[in-house]
Scaffold this motif. Structure first.
Motif, PDB file in Angstrom:
ATOM      1  N   VAL A  43       0.846  -1.190   0.000  1.00  0.00           N
ATOM      2  CA  VAL A  43       0.000   0.000   0.000  1.00  0.00           C
ATOM      3  C   VAL A  43       0.885   1.245   0.000  1.00  0.00           C
ATOM      4  O   VAL A  43       1.782   1.382   0.830  1.00  0.00           O
ATOM      5  CB  VAL A  43      -0.928   0.019   1.229  1.00  0.00           C
ATOM      6  CG1 VAL A  43      -1.735   1.298   1.285  1.00  0.00           C
ATOM      7  CG2 VAL A  43      -1.838  -1.200   1.222  1.00  0.00           C
ATOM      8  N   ARG A  46      -3.004   5.193   1.888  1.00  0.00           N
ATOM      9  CA  ARG A  46      -4.063   4.575   2.696  1.00  0.00           C
ATOM     10  C   ARG A  46      -5.326   5.435   2.671  1.00  0.00           C
ATOM     11  O   ARG A  46      -5.246   6.662   2.735  1.00  0.00           O
ATOM     12  CB  ARG A  46      -3.605   4.396   4.137  1.00  0.00           C
ATOM     13  CG  ARG A  46      -2.424   3.475   4.257  1.00  0.00           C
ATOM     14  CD  ARG A  46      -2.125   3.085   5.688  1.00  0.00           C
ATOM     15  NE  ARG A  46      -0.936   2.273   5.761  1.00  0.00           N
ATOM     16  CZ  ARG A  46      -0.834   1.012   5.344  1.00  0.00           C
ATOM     17  NH1 ARG A  46      -1.869   0.412   4.843  1.00  0.00           N
ATOM     18  NH2 ARG A  46       0.310   0.356   5.446  1.00  0.00           N
ATOM     19  N   GLN A  47      -6.464   4.767   2.633  1.00  0.00           N
ATOM     20  CA  GLN A  47      -7.746   5.478   2.679  1.00  0.00           C
ATOM     21  C   GLN A  47      -7.842   6.338   3.940  1.00  0.00           C
ATOM     22  O   GLN A  47      -8.341   7.460   3.894  1.00  0.00           O
ATOM     23  CB  GLN A  47      -8.906   4.470   2.625  1.00  0.00           C
ATOM     24  CG  GLN A  47     -10.271   5.128   2.592  1.00  0.00           C
ATOM     25  CD  GLN A  47     -10.545   5.852   1.294  1.00  0.00           C
ATOM     26  OE1 GLN A  47     -10.404   5.285   0.214  1.00  0.00           O
ATOM     27  NE2 GLN A  47     -10.933   7.125   1.381  1.00  0.00           N
ATOM     28  N   GLN A  48      -7.332   5.832   5.051  1.00  0.00           N
ATOM     29  CA  GLN A  48      -7.383   6.582   6.305  1.00  0.00           C
ATOM     30  C   GLN A  48      -6.636   7.909   6.188  1.00  0.00           C
ATOM     31  O   GLN A  48      -7.070   8.927   6.726  1.00  0.00           O
ATOM     32  CB  GLN A  48      -6.791   5.758   7.466  1.00  0.00           C
ATOM     33  CG  GLN A  48      -7.548   4.496   7.772  1.00  0.00           C
ATOM     34  CD  GLN A  48      -7.048   3.291   6.958  1.00  0.00           C
ATOM     35  OE1 GLN A  48      -6.489   3.429   5.862  1.00  0.00           O
ATOM     36  NE2 GLN A  48      -7.285   2.101   7.487  1.00  0.00           N
ATOM     37  N   TYR A  49      -5.494   7.886   5.494  1.00  0.00           N
ATOM     38  CA  TYR A  49      -4.745   9.133   5.279  1.00  0.00           C
ATOM     39  C   TYR A  49      -5.573  10.100   4.443  1.00  0.00           C
ATOM     40  O   TYR A  49      -5.683  11.287   4.767  1.00  0.00           O
ATOM     41  CB  TYR A  49      -3.395   8.858   4.595  1.00  0.00           C
ATOM     42  CG  TYR A  49      -2.692  10.142   4.240  1.00  0.00           C
ATOM     43  CD1 TYR A  49      -1.967  10.838   5.201  1.00  0.00           C
ATOM     44  CD2 TYR A  49      -2.800  10.685   2.964  1.00  0.00           C
ATOM     45  CE1 TYR A  49      -1.350  12.046   4.899  1.00  0.00           C
ATOM     46  CE2 TYR A  49      -2.191  11.900   2.658  1.00  0.00           C
ATOM     47  CZ  TYR A  49      -1.477  12.569   3.621  1.00  0.00           C
ATOM     48  OH  TYR A  49      -0.883  13.766   3.323  1.00  0.00           O
ATOM     49  N   SER A  95      -2.640   2.627  -4.780  1.00  0.00           N
ATOM     50  CA  SER A  95      -3.031   4.023  -4.611  1.00  0.00           C
ATOM     51  C   SER A  95      -4.215   4.304  -5.529  1.00  0.00           C
ATOM     52  O   SER A  95      -4.531   3.484  -6.395  1.00  0.00           O
ATOM     53  CB  SER A  95      -1.858   4.946  -4.945  1.00  0.00           C
ATOM     54  OG  SER A  95      -1.566   4.858  -6.322  1.00  0.00           O
TER      55      SER A  95
END
Length: 170
Positions: A43, A46-49, A95
């Motif tokens: 990865v 990250r979606q969280q970022y 990404s």
């Protein structure tokens, strides 16, 4: 591995006019297309970022990611050579689609002709599918500006974030 070709810039940010042939651009698009097709569990973004950084630095909710692809994740002018080689692979991974193109675009913002060429070569930029990648890259670099890095990109990045806000609202 040792690479003898010189990088196109000593700095990730392109600060001079770029003279590479059309075949170089075609080659870059082909290389990034091949990278995007590689299957991996690595990865890069990250979606969280995205969920945290895009609202904070771009001022919009994180756009939906239509497609996750594999990216080099550090495509800038100090990692590219002529003849074409793509250097510095330690950060590669999944990404949002268009992430590499958006990264190269960001590092081209001081050279409008080259920035326009990046957009022309990578049509995902400017479209709905590329919005998540563009917002992610813009947020990442605005975050570096907030820490005192990449200050020469501050105004162009703010302009780009305004464009992204308009596109999200449309």
């Amino acid at each position: 591995m040792r690479v003898d070709e010189p990088v196109l810039s000593d700095d990730p940010i392109l600060r001079h006019d770029l003279q590479v042939p059309d075949s170089w651009w075609t080659g870059l698009a082909g290389v990034l297309e091949k990278v995007a097709a590689v299957s991996t569990d690595r990865v890069a973004v990250r979606q969280q970022y995205m969920d945290r950084a895009i609202p904070e630095f771009v001022g919009i909710p994180a756009p939906a990611v239509f497609c996750w692809t594999t990216a080099h994740a550090d495509v800038h002018w100090a990692n590219l050579t002529q003849p074409l080689r793509l250097l510095d692979w330690e950060g590669w991974g999944r990404s949002p689609e268009g992430f590499d193109a958006a990264t190269l675009y960001a590092y081209s913002l001081l050279q409008p002709d080259t920035a326009a060429r990046v957009r022309a070569v990578f049509p995902v930029l400017g479209g709905p599918a590329g919005l998540a990648a563009e917002a992610s890259v813009c947020a990442q670099l605005l975050q570096t500006v907030s820490r005192g890095d990449n200050l020469t990109l501050a105004d162009p990045l703010r302009d780009w974030s305004e464009e992204l806000r308009r596109r999200q609202a449309a």
